[in-house]
Design a protein around this motif. Structure first.
Motif, mmCIF file in Angstrom:
data_model
loop_
_atom_site.group_PDB
_atom_site.id
_atom_site.type_symbol
_atom_site.label_atom_id
_atom_site.label_comp_id
_atom_site.label_asym_id
_atom_site.label_seq_id
_atom_site.Cartn_x
_atom_site.Cartn_y
_atom_site.Cartn_z
ATOM 1 N N MET B 1 9.788 -3.022 -7.736
ATOM 2 C CA MET B 1 9.390 -1.914 -8.637
ATOM 3 C C MET B 1 8.184 -2.339 -9.464
ATOM 4 N N ALA B 2 7.172 -1.469 -9.588
ATOM 5 C CA ALA B 2 5.948 -1.831 -10.303
ATOM 6 C C ALA B 2 6.205 -1.881 -11.799
ATOM 7 N N PHE B 3 5.597 -2.863 -12.481
ATOM 8 C CA PHE B 3 5.632 -2.794 -13.943
ATOM 9 C C PHE B 3 4.253 -2.378 -14.409
ATOM 10 N N ARG B 5 1.215 -2.515 -16.781
ATOM 11 C CA ARG B 5 0.601 -3.320 -17.841
ATOM 12 C C ARG B 5 0.286 -2.413 -19.002
ATOM 13 N N GLU B 45 -5.917 -10.715 -19.071
ATOM 14 C CA GLU B 45 -5.815 -9.470 -18.287
ATOM 15 C C GLU B 45 -4.566 -9.442 -17.414
ATOM 16 N N ILE B 46 -3.929 -10.592 -17.209
ATOM 17 C CA ILE B 46 -2.657 -10.597 -16.467
ATOM 18 C C ILE B 46 -1.575 -9.962 -17.338
ATOM 19 N N ILE B 47 -1.691 -10.180 -18.645
ATOM 20 C CA ILE B 47 -0.664 -9.705 -19.579
ATOM 21 C C ILE B 47 -0.879 -8.230 -19.924
ATOM 22 N N ALA B 48 -2.147 -7.855 -20.134
ATOM 23 C CA ALA B 48 -2.411 -6.490 -20.596
ATOM 24 C C ALA B 48 -3.800 -6.060 -20.154
ATOM 25 N N VAL B 154 2.426 -6.844 -26.683
ATOM 26 C CA VAL B 154 2.986 -5.957 -25.655
ATOM 27 C C VAL B 154 4.508 -5.879 -25.773
#
Lengths: 199, 343
Positions: B1-3, B5, B45-48, B154
């Protein structure tokens, strides 16, 4: 060696089995394992926790390596990879072969540094991948973890000496004593003959 | 399932130096520096999904009401577009700005997370944090702090917070530690909002994200004279012309009311009666002497008290309304009278 293993919460049986396999390898390797996949509160030696708190360090920074099963990526998995890249922490990012983790949408191959290994695994090779990472892919030597509690009564003057020897160092008194004993063991020919490499 | 960002606005207000060498791209002094700086922190950018806004790039000690209002204004305008706000700020004055944002931004639906680098840029004057904590990583420790703070931005909290080291502080209670301490900050009541161990962990008493309409009250009156009454304080006569011409309020701190000489009380009372509100601050007043006409500010840190007075003065000049604003717990700044407090 202290390893943090993260697996996003899942209701998929196959992923839970994969988490089991990873934990099995890490426990067999005698690393100190902290993980979200076993119980709510993550385990750490009390000394480590106290040292980290005294230095205002997040516990993750005290880990020697990180293993993430990112097949089913979530916010925390992304954070762990970002943290690993930033802090140059040896990290193994695993995902089931045939899937494409969401994380890859925000992480190009070029942006992945050499200390982060991204590996597609199968049922057959999962344990080997984790073993290879621990053995040398992470570039971190595997050390024995002190697990046996030993109470030693000491005199006041010994206590003062230990305080003198460890002040302004990052060592606890117990660390320093272990180092002295390990040095004696290395230099002791009789012990080396007797032990002959057995555990 | 996609999360999905989250979308985070990053506001640059000093405190951005990534490396002691301060090479090009290590510090954001002007809008043109933002892209190069962000390229060094690409892992964020991996986090948000990040969008930058430039507010200020000069000396930290010069940050004041103008910058507070700019930051609050940006957040107010952009609140519907973002899932959180990440404010990089010079750490010397961060506690004041955190308090200011706490009072200006009420009913926050999303987090506003503040942090900064302890590394002083080339043109800066002093070191405020011990090297032992951050120093063992040097620039890596600084970058790790930024990644940790972004992770809080986040998360599910919806307050003004300060993140530094392993701790998350409520913005209205954060105070600065002594120079050379491992953590630049502490909480006035010694209770933190949360901590960072293997991820972010909040304790029970925090405000969560919710569908609320942000209320922005950006008016500040910075024309407040600050007076610290110590034994042997001479006459206040030399301050008369400053009070008459410039001050819109006087903020007084003293060990106890009884430590303020009568002649000083008389001078303060005459200012107060002439329409220049005088606010007395102490951690707690067991009782507020009825014969003294002043405003009373208590049960919060000295930083929050001063900033709150400036903010309240920006909302009204009416003494009764001022006292009401000072007495209400607007942003979680109040602590119980018996709570241990940071010195």
């Amino acid at each position: 060696m202290k390893v943090y293993f993260y697996g996003p919460v899942t209701n998929r049986r196959d992923l839970e089995d994969d988490y089991d396999s990873i934990r099995k390898v890490l426990k067999r390797a005698d690393v100190w394992l902290s993980s979200n996949t076993e119980r709510q509160e993550v385990d750490l030696p009390a000394e480590e926790r106290e040292r980290a708190e005294a230095l205002e360090q997040p516990l993750l920074e005290t880990m020697d390596a990180i293993v993430v099963n990112g097949t089913h990526s979530d916010q925390q998995a992304g954070y762990l990879v970002a943290f690993a890249i930033t802090t140059k922490k040896p990290t193994l990012f695993l995902y089931q072969r045939g899937t494409v983790p969401d994380l890859f949408r925000h992480l190009t191959a070029k942006a992945v540094p050499k200390w982060v290994r991204v590996v597609a695994y199968t049922d057959q090779n999962l344990e080997r991948q984790v073993e290879a990472f621990l053995a040398g892919a992470a570039g971190v030597a595997v050390k024995e973890v002190p697990r046996i509690k030993f109470t030693l009564r000491i005199t006041r003057s010994i206590e003062r000496y230990l305080a003198f020897r460890t002040q302004n160092t990052k060592l606890t008194k117990a660390d320093w004593l272990r180092q002295q004993i390990e040095r004696l063991m290395r230099d002791d020919d009789q012990w080396r003959k007797f032990d002959g490499g057995k555990e | 399932m996609a999360f999905r960002r989250k979308r985070i606005a990053i506001l640059f207000c000093g405190g951005t130096t990534l490396d002691e060498r301060d090479r090009p791209g290590d510090t954001v002094r002007a809008p043109k520096d933002m892209d190069r700086w962000l390229a060094q922190m690409g892992e964020m950018e991996i986090i948000a999904s990040i969008e930058p806004f430039f507010v200020y790039g000069g000396e930290g000690a010069a940050i004041g009401a103008k910058q507070w209002v700019q930051v609050a204004g940006t957040i107010g305008r952009e609140a519907k577009r973002f899932d959180g706000f990440f404010v990089l700020h010079a750490i010397d004055t961060l506690a004041y700005s955190a308090a200011a944002l706490s009072f200006m931004l009420q009913k926050l639906p999303v987090p506003v997370v503040m942090t900064g680098s302890p590394i002083v840029p080339k043109e800066g004057r002093r070191q405020t944090v011990s090297k032992e904590g951050f120093g063992q990583y040097s620039s890596l420790g600084v970058k790790a702090n930024l990644v940790n703070a972004l992770q809080v931005a986040v998360s599910e909290v919806a307050e003004v917070c300060v993140v530094f080291g392993s701790r998350i502080f409520r913005g209205s209670q954060v105070t600065m530690n002594r120079p050379g301490a491992l953590n630049a900050f502490d909480s006035y009541d010694r209770i933190v909002l949360g901590k960072i161990d293997f991820g972010t962990k909040f304790f029970s008493h925090y405000v969560r994200r919710g569908d609320r309409a942000l209320k922005v009250s950006p008016k500040f009156d910075p024309n407040v004279l600050q007076l610290d009454v110590q034994p042997g304080l001479p006459s206040l006569q030399p301050l008369e012309s400053a009070v008459r011409s410039k001050a819109h309020g006087v903020f007084v701190t003293a060990m106890h009311i009884t430590a303020i000489p009568q002649r000083t009380l008389d001078a303060l009372a005459s200012w107060h009666r002439r329409g220049v509100p005088v606010a007395l601050y102490a951690h707690h007043f067991a009782e507020r002497p009825k014969q003294l006409p002043f405003l009373f500010v208590e049960l919060m840190s000295p930083v929050a008290a001063l900033v709150k007075f400036m903010w309240a003065r920006g909302q009204t000049s009416d003494p009764k309304r001022l006292q009401k604003l000072l007495d209400q717990d607007s942003a979680g700044e109040h602590v119980p009278p018996t709570s241990p407090r940071a010195v």
